[in-house]
Design a protein around this motif. Structure first.
Motif, PDB file in Angstrom:
ATOM      1  N   UNK A 130       0.834  -1.210   0.000  1.00 20.87           N
ATOM      2  CA  UNK A 130       0.000   0.000   0.000  1.00 20.87           C
ATOM      3  C   UNK A 130       0.867   1.258   0.000  1.00 20.87           C
ATOM      4  N   UNK A 131       1.893   1.255   0.829  1.00 23.86           N
ATOM      5  CA  UNK A 131       2.787   2.423   0.884  1.00 23.86           C
ATOM      6  C   UNK A 131       3.516   2.610  -0.447  1.00 23.86           C
ATOM      7  N   UNK A 132       3.944   1.516  -1.045  1.00 23.84           N
ATOM      8  CA  UNK A 132       4.630   1.607  -2.338  1.00 23.84           C
ATOM      9  C   UNK A 132       3.678   2.109  -3.421  1.00 23.84           C
ATOM     10  N   UNK A 133       2.462   1.608  -3.397  1.00 21.07           N
ATOM     11  CA  UNK A 133       1.474   2.070  -4.377  1.00 21.07           C
ATOM     12  C   UNK A 133       1.306   3.580  -4.305  1.00 21.07           C
ATOM     13  N   UNK A 134       1.119   4.084  -3.091  1.00 21.70           N
ATOM     14  CA  UNK A 134       0.900   5.523  -2.927  1.00 21.70           C
ATOM     15  C   UNK A 134       2.111   6.316  -3.398  1.00 21.70           C
ATOM     16  N   UNK A 135       3.299   5.830  -3.089  1.00 24.50           N
ATOM     17  CA  UNK A 135       4.523   6.495  -3.526  1.00 24.50           C
ATOM     18  C   UNK A 135       4.589   6.558  -5.049  1.00 24.50           C
ATOM     19  N   UNK A 136       4.309   5.446  -5.711  1.00 24.83           N
ATOM     20  CA  UNK A 136       4.433   5.390  -7.169  1.00 24.83           C
ATOM     21  C   UNK A 136       3.343   6.211  -7.847  1.00 24.83           C
ATOM     22  N   UNK A 137       2.118   6.102  -7.372  1.00 29.67           N
ATOM     23  CA  UNK A 137       1.019   6.858  -7.983  1.00 29.67           C
ATOM     24  C   UNK A 137       1.268   8.357  -7.861  1.00 29.67           C
ATOM     25  N   UNK A 138       1.660   8.791  -6.672  1.00 28.69           N
ATOM     26  CA  UNK A 138       1.889  10.221  -6.470  1.00 28.69           C
ATOM     27  C   UNK A 138       3.056  10.713  -7.322  1.00 28.69           C
ATOM     28  N   UNK A 139       4.111   9.895  -7.437  1.00 27.85           N
ATOM     29  CA  UNK A 139       5.247  10.298  -8.250  1.00 27.85           C
ATOM     30  C   UNK A 139       4.906  10.357  -9.728  1.00 27.85           C
ATOM     31  N   UNK A 140       4.197   9.366 -10.236  1.00 30.78           N
ATOM     32  CA  UNK A 140       3.834   9.346 -11.650  1.00 30.78           C
ATOM     33  C   UNK A 140       2.884  10.485 -12.005  1.00 30.78           C
ATOM     34  N   UNK A 141       1.987  10.816 -11.088  1.00 35.76           N
ATOM     35  CA  UNK A 141       0.996  11.859 -11.376  1.00 35.76           C
ATOM     36  C   UNK A 141       1.638  13.229 -11.556  1.00 35.76           C
ATOM     37  N   UNK A 142       2.877  13.390 -11.114  1.00 36.41           N
ATOM     38  CA  UNK A 142       3.571  14.676 -11.274  1.00 36.41           C
ATOM     39  C   UNK A 142       4.352  14.763 -12.587  1.00 36.41           C
ATOM     40  N   UNK A 169      -2.644   8.630 -14.480  1.00 36.82           N
ATOM     41  CA  UNK A 169      -2.657   7.387 -13.710  1.00 36.82           C
ATOM     42  C   UNK A 169      -3.860   7.347 -12.780  1.00 36.82           C
ATOM     43  N   UNK A 170      -4.519   6.188 -12.713  1.00 37.24           N
ATOM     44  CA  UNK A 170      -5.570   5.922 -11.734  1.00 37.24           C
ATOM     45  C   UNK A 170      -4.955   5.178 -10.556  1.00 37.24           C
ATOM     46  N   UNK A 171      -5.472   5.438  -9.361  1.00 35.07           N
ATOM     47  CA  UNK A 171      -4.980   4.746  -8.179  1.00 35.07           C
ATOM     48  C   UNK A 171      -5.589   3.349  -8.129  1.00 35.07           C
ATOM     49  N   UNK A 172      -4.779   2.286  -8.234  1.00 32.86           N
ATOM     50  CA  UNK A 172      -5.332   0.929  -8.221  1.00 32.86           C
ATOM     51  C   UNK A 172      -5.814   0.548  -6.824  1.00 32.86           C
ATOM     52  N   UNK A 173      -6.872  -0.241  -6.772  1.00 33.20           N
ATOM     53  CA  UNK A 173      -7.426  -0.675  -5.482  1.00 33.20           C
ATOM     54  C   UNK A 173      -6.835  -1.981  -5.004  1.00 33.20           C
ATOM     55  N   UNK A 174      -6.111  -2.700  -5.878  1.00 28.61           N
ATOM     56  CA  UNK A 174      -5.569  -3.989  -5.475  1.00 28.61           C
ATOM     57  C   UNK A 174      -4.396  -4.405  -6.329  1.00 28.61           C
ATOM     58  N   UNK A 175      -3.905  -5.630  -6.095  1.00 31.54           N
ATOM     59  CA  UNK A 175      -2.734  -6.217  -6.761  1.00 31.54           C
ATOM     60  C   UNK A 175      -1.492  -5.378  -6.441  1.00 31.54           C
TER      61      UNK A 175
END
Length: 395
Positions: free
Chosen positions: A296-308, A314-320
């Protein structure tokens, strides 16, 4: 040299090809960040490893029944009762060499030549090829960000023909991380059941959900259970990819057919890995929870970084453990001294110019996207984002 039409027509797994190239570069001393493979970077839990060692010491190294040892099939049946609310008998479960093998057995069991299998895109790269190997015809139904990459009942109805035999659903999804709700699955299952389809449900990522809940279609209604071939395994949740233990839970006639197919193809699964899988399913689950929270922490890090980053949506994935951004805003541009004509070219540029391995969306049936796995350390993810920022800043 003559090769069969089957061999000539099959395509190798793109994810494995890219992962192999990334590992070759690493072996040559290159500082590659591999975001291509769907493989947990955590160690297999200690109690699972200890169970395997105990099995070796006890001499549990002989052939086992083709469908799996009774102890493991009982553990799987209890897991589905406990976690998913659906009852299976031992002889309705077939243990295979990974979830991929279980899926292959399923298509071999229910597809005749020309039978159509409906596959929502984006899809896991192996689904269409496995259907073709079984003699079936993949019918690809496109989904998009406007529906959260989810198949709708209306789209499913439009895809139906007299040759429709099965529907495959993957929730949480590889590559998008999409998680279907209970209501969405019920609506899809109603259409599939009315059409007499087998519903092949790939639930390998069920323990890796960050928002929402995991729901098995087989548990929703008794009439659905009789049309469901439920696929699962220990690879993702328990960091056991190399142990190669997956399974199918299905109505008795289908399970019997799958076991017979497996008995002639590979016979029994690794005996020691089966004992390890028993320990994974029946032992403490603390490691699963800890891994999920780190993902979960990695997901948030990657999504926030890519969105910039410019040109990426990018959409925030709910799983996997994948992020599936649109990179259409980058296509056609000069990046790293080369023209990124499509997502395949862009993935090649990222590997050669930035030493970042990703998988192009074309492999999943949706050009214009990339799949990035966050089953790697936060340190690697942070460095990947820095490299992307440098590369795209100079595009």
């Amino acid at each position: 040299m003559h090769l069969s039409a089957r061999a000539r027509g099959i395509q190798p797994s793109v994810t494995i090809t890219i992962d192999t190239r990334a590992k070759e570069l690493k072996a040559a001393g290159e500082q590659v960040i591999n975001l291509s493979a769907g493989e947990p970077d955590f160690p297999t839990p200690r109690h699972v490893r200890e169970a395997a060692i105990a099995a070796i010491e006890a001499g549990f190294t002989r052939y086992t029944p083709a469908a799996g040892i009774a102890e493991l099939r009982r553990a799987i049946a209890e897991k589905h009762r406990r976690d998913n609310g659906v009852e299976y008998a031992e002889d309705e479960i077939v243990v295979s060499s990974g979830g991929k093998h279980a899926l292959f057995n399923a298509f071999m069991a229910v597809c005749d030549p020309g039978d159509e299998v409906i596959i929502p895109a984006p899809y896991w790269v192996s689904y269409p090829e496995m259907v073709r190997l079984a003699g079936g015809a993949p019918v690809i139904v496109q989904t998009g960000p406007e529906t959260g990459f989810k198949l709708t009942p209306e789209a499913l109805r439009r895809a139906l023909t007299p040759r429709s035999r099965a529907l495959i659903l993957n929730s949480p999804s590889n590559p998008t991380g999409t998680v279907y709700t209970r209501e969405e699955l019920d609506a899809l299952a109603a259409v599939a059941a009315e059409a007499g389809l087998w519903m092949v449900t790939d639930e390998l990522y069920e323990h890796l959900i960050y928002e929402g809940e995991h729901v098995s279609i087989a548990a929703l209604r008794p009439e659905y259970r009789e049309r469901v071939i439920l696929i699962n395994g220990v690879s993702k949740a328990y960091a056991m990819t190399g142990w190669r233990i997956g399974w199918a839970a299905a109505p008795r006639p289908v399970a019997k057919a799958m076991a017979a197919i497996q008995s002639q193809a590979t016979s029994s699964v690794n005996s020691i890995a089966q004992k390890a899988a028993v320990a994974a399913l029946t032992g403490p689950q603390d490691d699963v929870v800890a891994m999920r929270e780190e993902y979960r922490r990695r997901r948030d890090l990657l999504v926030e970084g890519l969105s910039r980053l410019p040109g990426i949506e990018v959409l925030r994935p709910a799983g996997a453990f994948y992020v599936y951004p649109s990179v259409r805003g980058l296509l056609g541009r000069q990046i790293g001294g080369r023209r990124a004509g499509d997502d395949v070219a862009l993935a090649e540029i990222l590997l050669e110019a930035a030493r970042i391995a990703v998988v192009p969306g074309t492999a999943f049936g949706t050009p214009g996207y990339l799949r990035l796995s966050y089953a790697t350390s936060r340190t690697d993810l942070e460095e990947a984002l820095r490299r992307l920022e440098r590369l795209l800043g100079g595009a």
